[in-house]
Design a protein around this motif. Structure first.
Motif, PDB file in Angstrom:
ATOM      1  N   CYS A  86       0.791  -1.177   0.327  1.00  0.00           N
ATOM      2  CA  CYS A  86       0.009  -0.154  -0.007  1.00  0.00           C
ATOM      3  C   CYS A  86       0.567   0.817  -0.185  1.00  0.00           C
ATOM      4  CB  CYS A  86      -1.207  -0.091   1.382  1.00  0.00           C
ATOM      5  SG  CYS A  86      -1.900  -1.036   1.370  1.00  0.00           S
ATOM      6  N   LEU A  87       2.248   1.140   0.656  1.00  0.00           N
ATOM      7  CA  LEU A  87       2.980   2.445   0.875  1.00  0.00           C
ATOM      8  C   LEU A  87       3.430   2.927   0.064  1.00  0.00           C
ATOM      9  CD1 LEU A  87       4.414   1.779   4.057  1.00  0.00           C
ATOM     10  CD2 LEU A  87       2.966   3.313   4.176  1.00  0.00           C
ATOM     11  N   GLU A  88       3.993   1.708  -0.853  1.00  0.00           N
ATOM     12  CA  GLU A  88       4.354   2.207  -1.971  1.00  0.00           C
ATOM     13  C   GLU A  88       4.020   2.025  -3.137  1.00  0.00           C
ATOM     14  OE1 GLU A  88       7.768   2.193  -2.136  1.00  0.00           O
ATOM     15  OE2 GLU A  88       9.027   0.321  -1.178  1.00  0.00           O
ATOM     16  N   ALA A  89       2.820   2.161  -3.274  1.00  0.00           N
ATOM     17  CA  ALA A  89       1.657   2.240  -4.632  1.00  0.00           C
ATOM     18  C   ALA A  89       0.832   4.124  -3.894  1.00  0.00           C
ATOM     19  CB  ALA A  89       0.714   1.683  -4.322  1.00  0.00           C
ATOM     20  N   GLY A  90       1.832   4.580  -2.645  1.00  0.00           N
ATOM     21  CA  GLY A  90       1.852   5.983  -2.824  1.00  0.00           C
ATOM     22  C   GLY A  90       0.104   6.295  -1.830  1.00  0.00           C
ATOM     23  N   LYS A  91      -0.521   5.275  -0.688  1.00  0.00           N
ATOM     24  CA  LYS A  91      -1.388   4.871   0.509  1.00  0.00           C
ATOM     25  C   LYS A  91      -1.057   5.079   1.350  1.00  0.00           C
ATOM     26  CE  LYS A  91      -3.322   2.927  -4.024  1.00  0.00           C
ATOM     27  NZ  LYS A  91      -4.150   4.905  -4.440  1.00  0.00           N
ATOM     28  N   HIS A  92      -1.348   6.240   1.977  1.00  0.00           N
ATOM     29  CA  HIS A  92      -0.858   6.633   3.051  1.00  0.00           C
ATOM     30  C   HIS A  92      -1.947   4.935   4.216  1.00  0.00           C
ATOM     31  CE1 HIS A  92      -0.571  10.357   2.392  1.00  0.00           C
ATOM     32  NE2 HIS A  92      -2.025  10.505   2.419  1.00  0.00           N
ATOM     33  N   VAL A  93      -2.209   4.260   5.556  1.00  0.00           N
ATOM     34  CA  VAL A  93      -1.779   3.780   5.934  1.00  0.00           C
ATOM     35  C   VAL A  93      -1.853   3.479   7.353  1.00  0.00           C
ATOM     36  CG1 VAL A  93      -1.276   0.877   6.375  1.00  0.00           C
ATOM     37  CG2 VAL A  93      -0.363   2.039   4.502  1.00  0.00           C
ATOM     38  N   LEU A  94      -2.825   2.714   7.577  1.00  0.00           N
ATOM     39  CA  LEU A  94      -3.951   2.898   8.959  1.00  0.00           C
ATOM     40  C   LEU A  94      -3.418   1.010   9.051  1.00  0.00           C
ATOM     41  CD1 LEU A  94      -4.413   3.692  12.111  1.00  0.00           C
ATOM     42  CD2 LEU A  94      -6.670   3.503  10.837  1.00  0.00           C
ATOM     43  N   VAL A  95      -2.584   0.590  10.723  1.00  0.00           N
ATOM     44  CA  VAL A  95      -2.833  -1.203  10.583  1.00  0.00           C
ATOM     45  C   VAL A  95      -3.013  -0.907  12.098  1.00  0.00           C
ATOM     46  CG1 VAL A  95       0.017  -0.976  11.182  1.00  0.00           C
ATOM     47  CG2 VAL A  95      -1.395  -2.309   9.919  1.00  0.00           C
ATOM     48  N   GLU A  96      -3.900  -2.520  11.481  1.00  0.00           N
ATOM     49  CA  GLU A  96      -4.047  -2.658  12.996  1.00  0.00           C
ATOM     50  C   GLU A  96      -3.032  -3.140  14.273  1.00  0.00           C
ATOM     51  OE1 GLU A  96      -5.864  -3.455  15.245  1.00  0.00           O
ATOM     52  OE2 GLU A  96      -8.118  -2.932  15.343  1.00  0.00           O
ATOM     53  N   LYS A  97      -3.482  -3.956  15.880  1.00  0.00           N
ATOM     54  CA  LYS A  97      -2.834  -3.933  16.043  1.00  0.00           C
ATOM     55  C   LYS A  97      -2.282  -5.209  16.443  1.00  0.00           C
ATOM     56  CE  LYS A  97      -5.086  -5.878  18.585  1.00  0.00           C
ATOM     57  NZ  LYS A  97      -5.183  -7.378  18.884  1.00  0.00           N
ATOM     58  N   PRO A  98      -0.996  -6.040  16.613  1.00  0.00           N
ATOM     59  CA  PRO A  98      -0.009  -5.406  16.687  1.00  0.00           C
ATOM     60  C   PRO A  98       0.699  -4.712  15.246  1.00  0.00           C
ATOM     61  CG  PRO A  98       0.398  -7.537  16.633  1.00  0.00           C
ATOM     62  CD  PRO A  98      -1.101  -7.835  16.372  1.00  0.00           C
ATOM     63  N   LEU A  99       1.587  -4.105  15.480  1.00  0.00           N
ATOM     64  CA  LEU A  99       2.207  -3.355  13.898  1.00  0.00           C
ATOM     65  C   LEU A  99       2.534  -4.773  13.343  1.00  0.00           C
ATOM     66  CD1 LEU A  99       3.513  -1.626  12.832  1.00  0.00           C
ATOM     67  CD2 LEU A  99       6.455  -1.700  14.489  1.00  0.00           C
ATOM     68  N   GLU A 100       3.686  -5.656  13.975  1.00  0.00           N
ATOM     69  CA  GLU A 100       3.538  -7.259  13.110  1.00  0.00           C
ATOM     70  C   GLU A 100       4.225  -8.603  14.254  1.00  0.00           C
ATOM     71  OE1 GLU A 100       4.918  -9.046  11.884  1.00  0.00           O
ATOM     72  OE2 GLU A 100       4.534  -8.397   8.980  1.00  0.00           O
ATOM     73  N   LEU A 101       4.696  -9.178  13.331  1.00  0.00           N
ATOM     74  CA  LEU A 101       4.786 -10.730  14.485  1.00  0.00           C
ATOM     75  C   LEU A 101       6.426  -9.960  15.411  1.00  0.00           C
ATOM     76  CD1 LEU A 101       4.654 -13.089  11.781  1.00  0.00           C
ATOM     77  CD2 LEU A 101       3.124 -12.763  13.764  1.00  0.00           C
ATOM     78  N   THR A 102       6.834  -9.222  14.572  1.00  0.00           N
ATOM     79  CA  THR A 102       8.468  -9.075  16.041  1.00  0.00           C
ATOM     80  C   THR A 102       8.589  -7.702  15.786  1.00  0.00           C
ATOM     81  OG1 THR A 102      10.122  -9.283  13.524  1.00  0.00           O
ATOM     82  CG2 THR A 102       9.229 -11.925  14.981  1.00  0.00           C
ATOM     83  N   SER A 103       9.967  -7.182  16.782  1.00  0.00           N
ATOM     84  CA  SER A 103      10.005  -5.974  16.272  1.00  0.00           C
ATOM     85  C   SER A 103      10.471  -5.256  15.365  1.00  0.00           C
ATOM     86  CB  SER A 103      10.881  -5.567  17.698  1.00  0.00           C
ATOM     87  OG  SER A 103      10.229  -5.904  18.950  1.00  0.00           O
TER      88      SER A 103
END
Length: 336
Positions: A86-103
């Motif tokens: 999404c970001l590379e396609a030029g879209k702003h992003v709001l993602v659900e928690k948690p950020l990812e699997l690992t830090s």
């Protein structure tokens, strides 16, 4: 008039419900162009609940110039890959928690957002409850004085049937157990209120109540940002589930935040109560909470896009809370 922001909702599982209700409320500011699921049956079921166009073609959605931003609600293991697309396609992003699997993967996602220059936020909605905002203001203004002690407990419940669903409670899908998947909301709020400067000691285990890969009980001794003692206890084995609790002892008063209800008791005799908006999803029904705080998260995200600023819960803020989870679990492994 300013054009409404075009939104794509990506991932139509349970997390899509409060977000979609919120987007209906915010229809004057944002328009859902697409709701995306890789599963046709799930897209069909979603279309019966919400009046948004559905599709299984993510590539087409990312190529749509009317889509300004994406709300990513896929499982944690896919947050980096989907959000980066999404970001590379030029879209702003709001993602659900948690950020990812690992830090480490979370850091890569934050770096991608910074490199692309797009607005990036994380759904950690407990910060946006009215009671949380009032407590934050009381601490920041000095109304409660200096923090002398703090306590966080999350006595939630999840039945075994919850963990029997494919991937639930596994490192491969969720990245962790109670601390990262359920208590992250309260831990993030706690960290935003009093800070955490040190993990003194911790314990983590999987109780006999659940069959799962990751932990369902964690306790820890912490130090707040100013060095005051703090205690943490989190679990999903407390039947039938009770509201999370944050208590803060200050030199000028005491704060008790239970679920979404705040009670401030000042040493000069004054008291103040901020009532809760509803339940907090502490029991078997994981969606048993109002969507008001989600609406506030999305409204802040829209404001951040329009104003060219970071959302209140930026990628860096969410990453700091995830790194705290890592520190607690590392301390628990040292004492195991």
């Amino acid at each position: 008039m300013t054009r409404k922001l075009g939104i794509a909702v990506i991932g139509l599982g349970p997390a899509s419900l409060p977000h979609s209700k919120s987007l209906l409320d915010l229809a004057g500011r944002a328009e859902v162009r697409w709701a995306v699921s890789r599963t046709p049956d799930r897209a069909k079921a979603y279309a019966q609940q919400f009046p948004f166009p559905t599709t299984t073609d993510l590539d087409a959605v990312l190529a749509d110039p009317t889509v300004d931003a994406a709300i990513v609600l896929t499982p944690p293991s896919s947050h980096l890959d989907v959000s980066a697309l999404c970001l590379e396609a030029g879209k702003h992003v709001l993602v659900e928690k948690p950020l990812e699997l690992t830090s480490e993967r979370g850091q890569r996602l934050v770096d991608t957002a910074r490199r692309t220059g797009k607005t990036f936020g994380v759904t950690l909605q407990h910060r946006f409850r009215p009671a949380s905002l009032r407590l934050k203001a009381a601490l920041d203004s000095g109304e409660l004085g200096s923090v002398e002690a703090a306590f966080l407990t999350v006595p939630w419940w999840r039945p075994q049937s919850y963990y029997d669903e494919p991937g639930r409670g596994t490192l491969a899908r969720d990245g962790g157990g109670v601390l990262l998947t359920q208590a992250i909301h309260s831990l993030d709020l706690f960290r935003s209120l009093v800070g955490v400067s040190k993990v003194v000691a911790a314990q983590a285990r999987t109780t006999a109540i659940h069959r799962m890969e990751t932990e369902d009980y964690v306790s820890a001794l912490l130090e707040t940002g100013n060095g005051a003692p703090a205690t943490l206890v989190t679990t999903t084995a407390a039947y039938p589930g009770y509201p999370e609790r944050i208590e803060i002892t200050g030199t000028k008063g005491f704060a008790s935040l239970i679920g979404g209800r705040l009670r401030l008791a000042f040493l000069d005799g004054r008291e103040e109560v901020v009532e809760a908006e509803g339940s907090t999803g502490s029991g078997a029904n994981i969606m048993d909470f109002p969507h008001d705080a989600h609406r506030a998260v999305i409204a802040d995200f829209l404001d951040a896009i329009e104003q060219g600023r970071d959302p209140a819960v930026s990628g860096e803020e969410a990453l700091a809370s995830q790194r705290l989870v890592d520190e607690i679990l590392q301390a628990a492994r040292r004492t195991a």
